[in-house]
Design a protein around this motif. Sequence first.
Motif, PDB file in Angstrom:
ATOM      1  N   MET A  46       0.670  17.145 -34.292  1.00  0.00           N
ATOM      2  CA  MET A  46      -0.117  18.261 -33.764  1.00  0.00           C
ATOM      3  C   MET A  46      -0.776  17.919 -32.432  1.00  0.00           C
ATOM      4  O   MET A  46      -0.817  18.728 -31.506  1.00  0.00           O
ATOM      5  CB  MET A  46      -1.214  18.645 -34.771  1.00  0.00           C
ATOM      6  N   GLU A  47      -1.310  16.710 -32.383  1.00  0.00           N
ATOM      7  CA  GLU A  47      -2.148  16.353 -31.251  1.00  0.00           C
ATOM      8  C   GLU A  47      -1.421  16.449 -29.899  1.00  0.00           C
ATOM      9  O   GLU A  47      -1.894  17.147 -29.006  1.00  0.00           O
ATOM     10  CB  GLU A  47      -2.731  14.955 -31.475  1.00  0.00           C
ATOM     11  N   PRO A  48      -0.250  15.773 -29.754  1.00  0.00           N
ATOM     12  CA  PRO A  48       0.437  15.921 -28.467  1.00  0.00           C
ATOM     13  C   PRO A  48       0.888  17.348 -28.202  1.00  0.00           C
ATOM     14  O   PRO A  48       0.910  17.798 -27.056  1.00  0.00           O
ATOM     15  CB  PRO A  48       1.640  14.975 -28.593  1.00  0.00           C
ATOM     16  N   LEU A  49       1.217  18.070 -29.276  1.00  0.00           N
ATOM     17  CA  LEU A  49       1.682  19.445 -29.112  1.00  0.00           C
ATOM     18  C   LEU A  49       0.565  20.316 -28.526  1.00  0.00           C
ATOM     19  O   LEU A  49       0.770  21.054 -27.553  1.00  0.00           O
ATOM     20  CB  LEU A  49       2.132  19.989 -30.470  1.00  0.00           C
ATOM     21  N   LEU A  50      -0.630  20.189 -29.118  1.00  0.00           N
ATOM     22  CA  LEU A  50      -1.763  20.975 -28.628  1.00  0.00           C
ATOM     23  C   LEU A  50      -2.096  20.594 -27.190  1.00  0.00           C
ATOM     24  O   LEU A  50      -2.335  21.441 -26.333  1.00  0.00           O
ATOM     25  CB  LEU A  50      -2.979  20.766 -29.531  1.00  0.00           C
ATOM     26  N   PHE A  51      -2.097  19.284 -26.940  1.00  0.00           N
ATOM     27  CA  PHE A  51      -2.365  18.773 -25.601  1.00  0.00           C
ATOM     28  C   PHE A  51      -1.395  19.385 -24.592  1.00  0.00           C
ATOM     29  O   PHE A  51      -1.781  19.853 -23.522  1.00  0.00           O
ATOM     30  CB  PHE A  51      -2.217  17.248 -25.625  1.00  0.00           C
ATOM     31  N   MET A  52      -0.132  19.426 -25.000  1.00  0.00           N
ATOM     32  CA  MET A  52       0.887  19.965 -24.099  1.00  0.00           C
ATOM     33  C   MET A  52       0.669  21.450 -23.839  1.00  0.00           C
ATOM     34  O   MET A  52       0.725  21.907 -22.698  1.00  0.00           O
ATOM     35  CB  MET A  52       2.266  19.746 -24.718  1.00  0.00           C
ATOM     36  N   TYR A  70       8.046  21.721 -17.114  1.00  0.00           N
ATOM     37  CA  TYR A  70       6.769  21.017 -17.192  1.00  0.00           C
ATOM     38  C   TYR A  70       6.453  20.461 -18.591  1.00  0.00           C
ATOM     39  O   TYR A  70       6.000  19.315 -18.697  1.00  0.00           O
ATOM     40  CB  TYR A  70       5.634  21.933 -16.711  1.00  0.00           C
ATOM     41  N   PRO A  71       6.680  21.214 -19.683  1.00  0.00           N
ATOM     42  CA  PRO A  71       6.325  20.676 -21.006  1.00  0.00           C
ATOM     43  C   PRO A  71       6.958  19.318 -21.297  1.00  0.00           C
ATOM     44  O   PRO A  71       6.302  18.411 -21.802  1.00  0.00           O
ATOM     45  CB  PRO A  71       6.844  21.738 -21.988  1.00  0.00           C
ATOM     46  N   ILE A  72       8.224  19.170 -20.965  1.00  0.00           N
ATOM     47  CA  ILE A  72       8.904  17.906 -21.236  1.00  0.00           C
ATOM     48  C   ILE A  72       8.360  16.808 -20.322  1.00  0.00           C
ATOM     49  O   ILE A  72       8.126  15.671 -20.741  1.00  0.00           O
ATOM     50  CB  ILE A  72      10.433  18.054 -21.039  1.00  0.00           C
ATOM     51  N   TYR A  73       8.149  17.187 -19.053  1.00  0.00           N
ATOM     52  CA  TYR A  73       7.586  16.243 -18.085  1.00  0.00           C
ATOM     53  C   TYR A  73       6.269  15.683 -18.603  1.00  0.00           C
ATOM     54  O   TYR A  73       6.021  14.476 -18.604  1.00  0.00           O
ATOM     55  CB  TYR A  73       7.366  16.973 -16.752  1.00  0.00           C
ATOM     56  N   LEU A  74       5.434  16.595 -19.086  1.00  0.00           N
ATOM     57  CA  LEU A  74       4.113  16.215 -19.577  1.00  0.00           C
ATOM     58  C   LEU A  74       4.218  15.377 -20.848  1.00  0.00           C
ATOM     59  O   LEU A  74       3.574  14.329 -20.969  1.00  0.00           O
ATOM     60  CB  LEU A  74       3.316  17.483 -19.857  1.00  0.00           C
ATOM     61  N   LEU A  75       5.045  15.832 -21.772  1.00  0.00           N
ATOM     62  CA  LEU A  75       5.097  15.170 -23.080  1.00  0.00           C
ATOM     63  C   LEU A  75       5.609  13.744 -22.990  1.00  0.00           C
ATOM     64  O   LEU A  75       5.049  12.848 -23.616  1.00  0.00           O
ATOM     65  CB  LEU A  75       5.999  15.968 -24.024  1.00  0.00           C
ATOM     66  N   ILE A 194       0.873  11.624 -15.083  1.00  0.00           N
ATOM     67  CA  ILE A 194       1.319  12.169 -16.359  1.00  0.00           C
ATOM     68  C   ILE A 194       1.344  13.692 -16.323  1.00  0.00           C
ATOM     69  O   ILE A 194       2.309  14.311 -16.743  1.00  0.00           O
ATOM     70  CB  ILE A 194       0.417  11.651 -17.495  1.00  0.00           C
ATOM     71  N   PHE A 195       0.283  14.293 -15.782  1.00  0.00           N
ATOM     72  CA  PHE A 195       0.267  15.762 -15.815  1.00  0.00           C
ATOM     73  C   PHE A 195       0.312  16.397 -14.426  1.00  0.00           C
ATOM     74  O   PHE A 195       0.046  17.567 -14.286  1.00  0.00           O
ATOM     75  CB  PHE A 195      -0.909  16.297 -16.638  1.00  0.00           C
ATOM     76  N   PHE A 196       0.632  15.607 -13.431  1.00  0.00           N
ATOM     77  CA  PHE A 196       0.862  16.199 -12.111  1.00  0.00           C
ATOM     78  C   PHE A 196       2.074  15.509 -11.490  1.00  0.00           C
ATOM     79  O   PHE A 196       2.412  14.398 -11.879  1.00  0.00           O
ATOM     80  CB  PHE A 196      -0.370  16.055 -11.217  1.00  0.00           C
ATOM     81  N   PRO A 197       2.730  16.167 -10.530  1.00  0.00           N
ATOM     82  CA  PRO A 197       3.903  15.522  -9.925  1.00  0.00           C
ATOM     83  C   PRO A 197       3.497  14.293  -9.117  1.00  0.00           C
ATOM     84  O   PRO A 197       2.424  14.253  -8.519  1.00  0.00           O
ATOM     85  CB  PRO A 197       4.488  16.605  -9.019  1.00  0.00           C
TER      86      PRO A 197
END
Lengths: 265, 384
Positions: A46-52, A70-75, A194-197
């Motif tokens: 759940m945790e990474p999913l919610l974060f994503m 983006y979701p895959i990039y982030l995850l 992690i969450f930006f290019p």
Amino acid sequence: MVVEGIKVHRFIANFLKYRYLLIELVKKNIKIKYRRSVLGIFWSLMEPLLFMIVLTIIFSTLFKSDIANYPIYLLTGRLAFTFFSDGSSQSMDSILINRGTIKKLYVPKYIFTLSVVLSSLVTYLLSLIVLFAVMIATQTPFTTFMFLAVVPTILLLIFTIGVGLILATYTVFFRDIKHLYGVFLTLLLYASAIFFPADIIPAKFQILLQINPLFVYIEMLRDAFLYATWFDPIQLIYGTIVAIVSLIIGIIVLYKNQDRFILYI
Amino acid sequence: MKPYRDLLFILILAIASLIWSLMIPDLNIYPLNLPPLALFVLFLPGYALLAALKPPIYRNNLCIRAVYSVNLSILITILLIILSIPLNSNDIPLRILLFSVTIIFTPIAFIRRNLVETETEPSTTPVKESDIVTFPESMEGIVIRVENVGMEFNLSQEKVDNIKEYFIKLVKGELLYQEFWALKNVSFQVKKGEKLGIIGLNGAGKSTLLKLISGVMKPTEGKIKVNGGVVPLLELGGGFDSNYTGRENIFLRGALLGYSKSFMERKFDEIVEFAELEEFIDVPLKNYSSGMISRLGFSLSTMVLPEILILDEVFSTGDIKFQKKSEERMNSLLSKDTTVLLVSHSMAQVKKLCTHAIWLDKGRMVMEGPVDEVIAEYEKSIRK
């Protein structure tokens, strides 16, 4: 000064004798972590999913980032980073928490650190399920390059074990490393793209990103899952060297200091 | 030769799959090409994996391993079809992965096979309840040899355990350590089956000596040689995890003592039965009474007849019924060939259990010899 009969010098024989302990400790770490929660092990999904979901909403609406998929990039980045940060920060306590045992019984000290890192590896592997689910949901094609993700995972594991051993050793002597490391981890989070290019970081600081082994492993994971290409050979070589060097340093640091642990714990 | 059979087999398969992939490079009609390709390409790593991971089952049976490998490759093929990953013979990453699996796991399989065959079980001599306490007449080999052992502690004024204090003290020049020898020039030998009492006032270094012998600490100088498995019986009930159930704690403690899972499974019923915890074995330890915990600890620590037993103050636990039982077991532990090291302040107990004694005072050995003489001298010195 070797207490014979305990075979301190026979590393492999010793490891085999205690491998069952290692498995038991990994089981214990995971069981205890989820025992009291209703969702149990599903929290690690759940945790990474919610974060994503949260970050995807923020970045695709507010910042209009132009990262493809983006979701895959982030995850991928998030999973690898969580593995490292959980593994290394739990390693710091691994010796201290088990002081009761260490004071009474002879047990190889690295077993405790190793067990903590391996349990975060298990959590990481479990949360790959989330990644696969999101890949299906976003219609990211499955390719055979996916199998190459084994390589960065192993490198990340070796690197985390090395860092974990170093941290576990010095935390015994200096307890406040823990607070410093918390700050350092936050810094590392931003230095791993992690969450930006990666290219929004100014050219002047790009070097910081390139020498950050965590960023290298995350990029390799993205090569496998997202871009379906070969690893950048320079990244592969650099990542391998960093992992092995950190493991060697970790082992040396631990072996030089482990006899003094008993006086400090 | 058996160990080479595996290697030969894998080699033949490797050559076969190589030839096959060279001969038919263009069999790319998905998914028709999958089954034959998977059988050839996946069989090899599957075989190596199974050989490496499951040595007890597949150890000496080539046929079973081959059948399982075929099953495994079929399973993976189905998985690939479900995920609709196109598999073709020219797929390089897949090739590399599969070949690297083979290359990595084949040596592991070899190492494990050879180790499994030489692996020895811990001594499984059962503890007999009704054994007469007899001390062996003939002394055989020496099991513990302590030579000129010294243990130095750095006693700082206050315990510095963080960077901030370390630097403040460093700058102020207060980082002075006071040298303190907890043990100095201690030498003695213990023969097999000998019962050695260690006596002395508080702070004489008795517990430090026991910790050195059990391997928890290492001496600053000198040598300690121990032949045989050491089981310390220091504190009962300590080192358990309170969130864990009794069952889980038994396996955890067994692992900490270095026993294998199969060994613990064999001993499990006996441990539970002796501790009289059949009903509570799946209850977390935090709901146990302290008596139950120490019963479990006692039962666990005495499940195997150890070669060397270390006792730091002899204990009695539980109600009268259990006390009697534990005493009987203690007596059976103290009999036979077990070498015992006992630290106690009760001279009566030392006299009763030990044949020899050493007397430590402020880290130095004052006297060594038969138990009666040492105790007589010790008591004389205290009365002065």
